[in-house]
Design an enzyme around this catalytic site. Structure first.
Site, PDB file in Angstrom:
ATOM      1  N   ASN A   7       0.857  -1.187   0.000  1.00 55.86           N
ATOM      2  CA  ASN A   7       0.000   0.000   0.000  1.00 55.86           C
ATOM      3  C   ASN A   7       0.898   1.242   0.000  1.00 55.86           C
ATOM      4  O   ASN A   7       1.672   1.448   0.945  1.00 55.86           O
ATOM      5  CB  ASN A   7      -0.890  -0.048   1.253  1.00 55.86           C
ATOM      6  CG  ASN A   7      -1.844   1.128   1.312  1.00 55.86           C
ATOM      7  OD1 ASN A   7      -1.450   2.254   1.009  1.00 55.86           O
ATOM      8  ND2 ASN A   7      -3.074   0.896   1.706  1.00 55.86           N
ATOM      9  N   HIS A  10       0.948   6.176   1.744  1.00 55.63           N
ATOM     10  CA  HIS A  10       1.736   7.115   2.553  1.00 55.63           C
ATOM     11  C   HIS A  10       2.851   7.798   1.777  1.00 55.63           C
ATOM     12  O   HIS A  10       3.402   8.797   2.240  1.00 55.63           O
ATOM     13  CB  HIS A  10       2.241   6.433   3.818  1.00 55.63           C
ATOM     14  CG  HIS A  10       1.114   6.131   4.759  1.00 55.63           C
ATOM     15  ND1 HIS A  10       0.170   7.086   5.108  1.00 55.63           N
ATOM     16  CD2 HIS A  10       0.742   4.996   5.381  1.00 55.63           C
ATOM     17  CE1 HIS A  10      -0.723   6.530   5.919  1.00 55.63           C
ATOM     18  NE2 HIS A  10      -0.405   5.272   6.084  1.00 55.63           N
ATOM     19  N   HIS A  47      -5.713   3.646  -1.812  1.00 54.93           N
ATOM     20  CA  HIS A  47      -7.058   3.940  -1.297  1.00 54.93           C
ATOM     21  C   HIS A  47      -7.432   5.338  -1.777  1.00 54.93           C
ATOM     22  O   HIS A  47      -6.781   6.315  -1.393  1.00 54.93           O
ATOM     23  CB  HIS A  47      -7.009   3.875   0.233  1.00 54.93           C
ATOM     24  CG  HIS A  47      -8.327   4.098   0.909  1.00 54.93           C
ATOM     25  ND1 HIS A  47      -8.491   3.940   2.274  1.00 54.93           N
ATOM     26  CD2 HIS A  47      -9.558   4.457   0.439  1.00 54.93           C
ATOM     27  CE1 HIS A  47      -9.749   4.194   2.602  1.00 54.93           C
ATOM     28  NE2 HIS A  47     -10.418   4.520   1.508  1.00 54.93           N
ATOM     29  N   ARG A  49      -9.641   7.995  -1.110  1.00 53.77           N
ATOM     30  CA  ARG A  49     -10.593   8.421  -0.080  1.00 53.77           C
ATOM     31  C   ARG A  49     -11.434   9.578  -0.590  1.00 53.77           C
ATOM     32  O   ARG A  49     -10.986  10.374  -1.417  1.00 53.77           O
ATOM     33  CB  ARG A  49      -9.840   8.861   1.184  1.00 53.77           C
ATOM     34  CG  ARG A  49      -9.110   7.738   1.897  1.00 53.77           C
ATOM     35  CD  ARG A  49      -8.526   8.248   3.197  1.00 53.77           C
ATOM     36  NE  ARG A  49      -9.566   8.561   4.142  1.00 53.77           N
ATOM     37  CZ  ARG A  49      -9.857   7.843   5.231  1.00 53.77           C
ATOM     38  NH1 ARG A  49      -9.152   6.776   5.524  1.00 53.77           N
ATOM     39  NH2 ARG A  49     -10.832   8.193   6.025  1.00 53.77           N
ATOM     40  N   ARG A  53      -7.179  12.731   0.884  1.00 53.45           N
ATOM     41  CA  ARG A  53      -6.084  13.184   1.765  1.00 53.45           C
ATOM     42  C   ARG A  53      -4.716  12.715   1.301  1.00 53.45           C
ATOM     43  O   ARG A  53      -3.718  13.313   1.655  1.00 53.45           O
ATOM     44  CB  ARG A  53      -6.328  12.767   3.212  1.00 53.45           C
ATOM     45  CG  ARG A  53      -6.255  11.298   3.422  1.00 53.45           C
ATOM     46  CD  ARG A  53      -6.309  10.939   4.887  1.00 53.45           C
ATOM     47  NE  ARG A  53      -7.603  11.231   5.477  1.00 53.45           N
ATOM     48  CZ  ARG A  53      -8.020  10.715   6.623  1.00 53.45           C
ATOM     49  NH1 ARG A  53      -7.209   9.906   7.302  1.00 53.45           N
ATOM     50  NH2 ARG A  53      -9.211  10.988   7.112  1.00 53.45           N
ATOM     51  N   GLU A  74      -8.676   0.399  -2.965  1.00 49.71           N
ATOM     52  CA  GLU A  74      -9.563   0.422  -1.784  1.00 49.71           C
ATOM     53  C   GLU A  74     -10.515   1.599  -1.921  1.00 49.71           C
ATOM     54  O   GLU A  74     -10.108   2.696  -2.325  1.00 49.71           O
ATOM     55  CB  GLU A  74      -8.745   0.619  -0.510  1.00 49.71           C
ATOM     56  CG  GLU A  74      -7.892  -0.554  -0.132  1.00 49.71           C
ATOM     57  CD  GLU A  74      -7.074  -0.255   1.115  1.00 49.71           C
ATOM     58  OE1 GLU A  74      -7.259   0.815   1.734  1.00 49.71           O
ATOM     59  OE2 GLU A  74      -6.229  -1.072   1.456  1.00 49.71           O
ATOM     60  N   THR A 105      -8.129   3.611   8.185  1.00 51.22           N
ATOM     61  CA  THR A 105      -9.346   2.797   8.265  1.00 51.22           C
ATOM     62  C   THR A 105      -9.396   2.110   9.631  1.00 51.22           C
ATOM     63  O   THR A 105      -8.493   1.369   9.988  1.00 51.22           O
ATOM     64  CB  THR A 105      -9.336   1.735   7.146  1.00 51.22           C
ATOM     65  OG1 THR A 105      -8.962   2.376   5.940  1.00 51.22           O
ATOM     66  CG2 THR A 105     -10.681   1.090   6.998  1.00 51.22           C
ATOM     67  N   GLU A 155     -10.871  -9.471   3.084  1.00 49.85           N
ATOM     68  CA  GLU A 155      -9.572  -9.104   3.665  1.00 49.85           C
ATOM     69  C   GLU A 155      -9.799  -9.004   5.169  1.00 49.85           C
ATOM     70  O   GLU A 155     -10.597  -8.179   5.636  1.00 49.85           O
ATOM     71  CB  GLU A 155      -9.060  -7.772   3.102  1.00 49.85           C
ATOM     72  CG  GLU A 155      -7.712  -7.400   3.746  1.00 49.85           C
ATOM     73  CD  GLU A 155      -7.018  -6.211   3.100  1.00 49.85           C
ATOM     74  OE1 GLU A 155      -7.140  -6.031   1.864  1.00 49.85           O
ATOM     75  OE2 GLU A 155      -6.357  -5.461   3.842  1.00 49.85           O
ATOM     76  N   HIS A 196      -3.559  -4.588   7.724  1.00 44.53           N
ATOM     77  CA  HIS A 196      -3.696  -3.489   8.672  1.00 44.53           C
ATOM     78  C   HIS A 196      -2.802  -3.718   9.887  1.00 44.53           C
ATOM     79  O   HIS A 196      -3.016  -4.657  10.647  1.00 44.53           O
ATOM     80  CB  HIS A 196      -5.132  -3.250   9.135  1.00 44.53           C
ATOM     81  CG  HIS A 196      -5.329  -1.852   9.617  1.00 44.53           C
ATOM     82  ND1 HIS A 196      -5.805  -0.852   8.810  1.00 44.53           N
ATOM     83  CD2 HIS A 196      -5.050  -1.284  10.803  1.00 44.53           C
ATOM     84  CE1 HIS A 196      -5.835   0.271   9.497  1.00 44.53           C
ATOM     85  NE2 HIS A 196      -5.369   0.038  10.706  1.00 44.53           N
TER      86      HIS A 196
HETATM   87  N1  PXP Z   1      -5.756  -3.049   4.184  1.00 44.24           N
HETATM   88  C1  PXP Z   1      -6.704  -2.090   4.285  1.00 44.24           C
HETATM   89  C2  PXP Z   1      -8.085  -2.432   3.860  1.00 44.24           C
HETATM   90  C3  PXP Z   1      -6.391  -0.801   4.757  1.00 44.24           C
HETATM   91  O1  PXP Z   1      -7.352   0.130   4.838  1.00 44.24           O
HETATM   92  C4  PXP Z   1      -5.065  -0.510   5.116  1.00 44.24           C
HETATM   93  C5  PXP Z   1      -4.706   0.851   5.601  1.00 44.24           C
HETATM   94  O2  PXP Z   1      -4.774   1.746   4.564  1.00 44.24           O
HETATM   95  C6  PXP Z   1      -4.107  -1.528   4.961  1.00 44.24           C
HETATM   96  C7  PXP Z   1      -4.474  -2.800   4.526  1.00 44.24           C
HETATM   97  C8  PXP Z   1      -2.668  -1.292   5.275  1.00 44.24           C
HETATM   98  O3  PXP Z   1      -2.508  -1.007   6.617  1.00 44.24           O
HETATM   99  P1  PXP Z   1      -1.097  -0.541   7.168  1.00 44.24           P
HETATM  100  O4  PXP Z   1      -0.799   0.776   6.521  1.00 44.24           O
HETATM  101  O5  PXP Z   1      -1.301  -0.451   8.632  1.00 44.24           O
HETATM  102  O6  PXP Z   1      -0.107  -1.595   6.742  1.00 44.24           O
END
Ligand code: PXP
Length: 246
Positions: A7, A10, A47, A49, A53, A74, A105, A155, A196
């Site tokens: 992901n 960030h 994602h 959003r 953001r 996402e 999330t 998931e 997550h």
């Molecule tokens: N899966 C989903 C559905 C999420 O919303 C997130 C956070 O954006 C992640 C995985 C990844 O989480 P993390 O950034 O804590 O690894």
């Protein structure tokens, strides 16, 4: 083989911290995604959003045409975002709950409370050739409801597991919840992803959860990339995921 979807939200968070409102700026999440792929990642997750953001609409379009692995988009059940997703054709969408005040999330989707509307959305995606994953807490009621919607994947939300790991409490309970959810999902014909809060310290324990297909990991990999570079950060995570027997 357990797959890794990175992901890269960030990376966009960092760009938006300086260049919000501009159509250019660094760092570029697409460049980061390509580096992740070169390091062996099996897919890229972003994602979009409602508040934009981090990831912007142009990132979604560019990601779609640039990456060579799987794009997992996402999104929350918001008509504008669903329309963008259908127009962009990611390989898979992961439906998540979205709350404007949250940092990330927070909880899983309440599928059991809205089976009909999620099933209708799932059908729109299926008709467009896009697989659907539902981001749910490891709760058997939510897994059963997910199966009723016709989604291809769930998931499993690993946030409570990650919190328990940090607090050194209830860890066995959280692993049992994830394992029970994965077992039921598999029995019902759902494919099982998880994500997550997963990181370089807690990952090994997740090997106890059966039937996992893909992990979606963001924050820890992007943090590690600041000191070792994104390629090495991805390679190190893949190493920790190796040997998963399912
Ligand atoms: N899966 C989903 C559905 C999420 O919303 C997130 C956070 O954006 C992640 C995985 C990844 O989480 P993390 O950034 O804590 O690894």
């Amino acid at each position: 083989m357990l797959k890794l979807g990175v992901n890269v939200d960030h990376v966009a968070t960092l760009r938006e911290a300086r260049y919000r409102g501009s159509t250019t700026g660094e760092p570029d999440p697409v460049d980061a995604a390509l580096e992740c792929e070169d390091a062996g990642a099996n897919g890229v997750t972003i994602h979009l959003r409602e508040d934009r953001r981090h990831i912007q609409d142009r990132d979604v379009r560019r990601m779609r045409t640039s990456i060579k692995t799987r794009l997992n988009l996402e999104l929350a059940n918001i008509p504008e975002i669903v329309a963008i997703a259908i127009g962009t054709r990611p390989d898979v969408v992961c439906i998540v709950p979205e709350n404007r005040a949250e940092i990330t999330t927070e909880g899983g989707l309440d599928v059991s409370g809205q089976v009909e509307s999620i099933a209708a959305m799932r059908k729109r995606f299926t008709d467009s050739g896009i697989d659907v994953s539902l981001f749910v807490d490891p709760d058997l009621r939510q897994i059963e409801a997910s199966s009723e919607t016709g989604a291809q994947f769930v998931e499993l939300h690993t946030g409570a597991f990650a919190d328990a790991f940090n607090r050194k409490s209830d860890l066995g309970l959280e692993i049992d919840r994830l394992a029970a959810a994965a077992n039921l999902a598999h029995k019902l014909g759902l494919r099982v992803n998880a994500g997550h809060g997963l990181n370089y310290s807690n990952l090994q324990l997740l090997h106890q959860v059966p039937y996992l297909v893909e992990l979606n990991i963001g924050h820890s990999i992007i943090c590690r990339a600041i000191t070792v570079g994104i390629r090495k950060a991805v390679e190190e995570m893949l190493l920790l995921m190796g040997g998963y027997t399912g």
